[in-house]
Design an enzyme around this catalytic site. Structure first.
Site, PDB file in Angstrom:
ATOM      1  N   HIS A   1       0.824  -1.205   0.000  1.00 57.26           N
ATOM      2  CA  HIS A   1       0.000   0.000   0.000  1.00 57.26           C
ATOM      3  C   HIS A   1       0.864   1.264   0.000  1.00 57.26           C
ATOM      4  CE1 HIS A   1      -3.974  -1.609   0.243  1.00 57.26           C
ATOM      5  NE2 HIS A   1      -3.748  -2.287   1.354  1.00 57.26           N
TER       6      HIS A   1
ATOM      7  N   CYS B   1      -0.045   2.417  -4.690  1.00 51.08           N
ATOM      8  CA  CYS B   1      -0.842   3.604  -4.986  1.00 51.08           C
ATOM      9  C   CYS B   1      -0.066   4.875  -4.628  1.00 51.08           C
ATOM     10  CB  CYS B   1      -2.143   3.572  -4.185  1.00 51.08           C
ATOM     11  SG  CYS B   1      -3.236   2.192  -4.570  1.00 51.08           S
TER      12      CYS B   1
END
Length: 385
Positions: free
Chosen positions: A200, A256
């Site tokens: 992440h 991301c």
């Protein structure tokens, strides 16, 4: 009188001539948790399960255990087998761990290898809300690619995942920061370094005034909920600053909001620097970053590319593209091919699925980002790890 018909588990399996397997009744002389003949795991019982009857001793197996204690012993046997199989799985790190290799010493004449890599995959397996399914596959694929196609030796590759048996190889914030320092430690002219991260990434407000968009980009270690994030400023100071002349670092970040995760000065198609307030340059070396998406985008963890296992879109396409084009390939061509493949995946999705993607925002909408510590001609310089 009733007590005489009960014996303990330890008494059930042993006598003066050795140990009797609880499954196949084979006798062997050495005490063990697993029978060498039938491979039955002899479970360790709780206090409530400690006593068994002599009448049922001869029928000890998973089926009879289920009748005795509602499956408690059977579950222990199954758990024992799975634990045993888990321990049997080989670590992706060599022994001794790259972290335990002595530091560079000019007096002894020994030095770090010319090619080193740090591969990090975080699945957040204990956090249902943030869990990712493709990160371990990404690390395994990247490791195989570096060894099989780029000339890296497995003993010079450090892997951090939650599946590693040693605590120092778990991708906690502390371990990641230590591993980043390991990667650039003692680097010399001619060295090729690779930093890979799959996990992440998030944005947070910039309080130092060095980001044009007002946000710092960060990566999330497995313990980010308690220990915090790792910012682009930290990564830049640890990985980029120490790079000496003649050293090349490639960062491949499949996360991301990772467009400028290394805070490098020159971004492809956007050459204005983040800010002149803080140091962002190397010590003469070259840092190149290929990120899964721009700072304001999300990166896909999907099975759409293989039809089977989950993978990070950037990781899978980059590896597949380079393998299919073993000759020299420029950075411009590589990024164009990655983008074309992403567009093709979106185009080939069936109409009903495409409608659902628009509703639930699952469409792969990401644009790979290239940045570097110094400008170069992306149409002439070849991608080489």
């Amino acid at each position: 009188k009733n007590q005489e018909k009960y014996i303990t588990k330890d008494q059930a399996g042993t006598n003066e001539r050795g140990v009797i397997c609880s499954g196949c009744r084979q006798r062997f002389s050495v005490t063990a948790d697993q029978c060498p003949t039938c491979h039955t795991m002899n479970p360790l019982l709780t206090h409530q399960e400690k006593y068994i009857t002599k009448d049922r001793l001869a029928g000890t197996n998973e089926k009879s255990c289920t009748k005795w204690f509602g499956g408690k012993i059977a579950n222990k046997i199954k758990k024992g087998r799975s634990d045993y199989e888990g321990l049997a799985q080989a670590s992706l790190n060599c022994k001794p761990s790259p972290l335990d290799v002595p530091e560079y010493s000019s007096s002894s004449g020994w030095r770090w290898p010319r090619k080193r890599a740090l591969l990090i995959g975080v699945s957040y397996s204990k956090d249902r809300k943030h869990r990712l399914k493709g990160t371990i596959n990404d690390v395994m694929n990247m490791r195989s690619f570096l060894i099989g196609n780029c000339g890296f030796r497995e003993e010079n590759i450090l892997v951090l995942t939650e599946e590693e048996p040693e605590q120092q190889h778990i991708p906690t914030k502390r371990n990641i920061l230590r591993a980043l320092q390991w990667l650039v430690q003692g680097c010399k002219t001619g060295d090729s370094l690779v930093f890979y991260f799959s996990g992440h990434g998030v944005r947070q407000p910039d309080f130092e005034g060095d980001e044009r968009d007002g946000f710092d980009e960060t990566i999330c270690p497995v313990d980010f909920m308690t220990e915090g994030l790792i910012s682009d400023n930290e990564i830049n100071s640890i990985l980029v600053w120490p790079l000496k002349k003649g050293v090349t670092l490639h960062a491949i970040v499949d996360a991301c909001h990772s467009g400028t995760i290394l805070d490098l000065m020159h971004v492809w198609e956007d050459n204005s620097p983040p800010s002149g307030k803080t140091r962002k340059h190397t010590d003469g070396g070259l840092a190149i970053s290929i990120s899964a998406c721009e700072d304001n985008q999300k990166a896909a963890d999907t099975s759409a590319l293989t039809g089977k296992e989950m993978n990070g879109a950037l990781t899978h396409i980059l590896i597949d593209t380079v393998k299919k084009h073993p000759g020299p390939i420029t950075y411009c061509t590589l990024l164009d091919m990655i983008q074309e493949r992403l567009d093709l995946v979106n185009k080939n999705v069936s109409i009903p699925v495409r409608i659902l993607n628009r509703i639930f925002h699952n469409k792969i909408l990401q644009r790979p980002q290239l940045s570097a510590s110094e400008p170069f001609d992306v149409e002439k310089k070849h991608f080489r790890l």
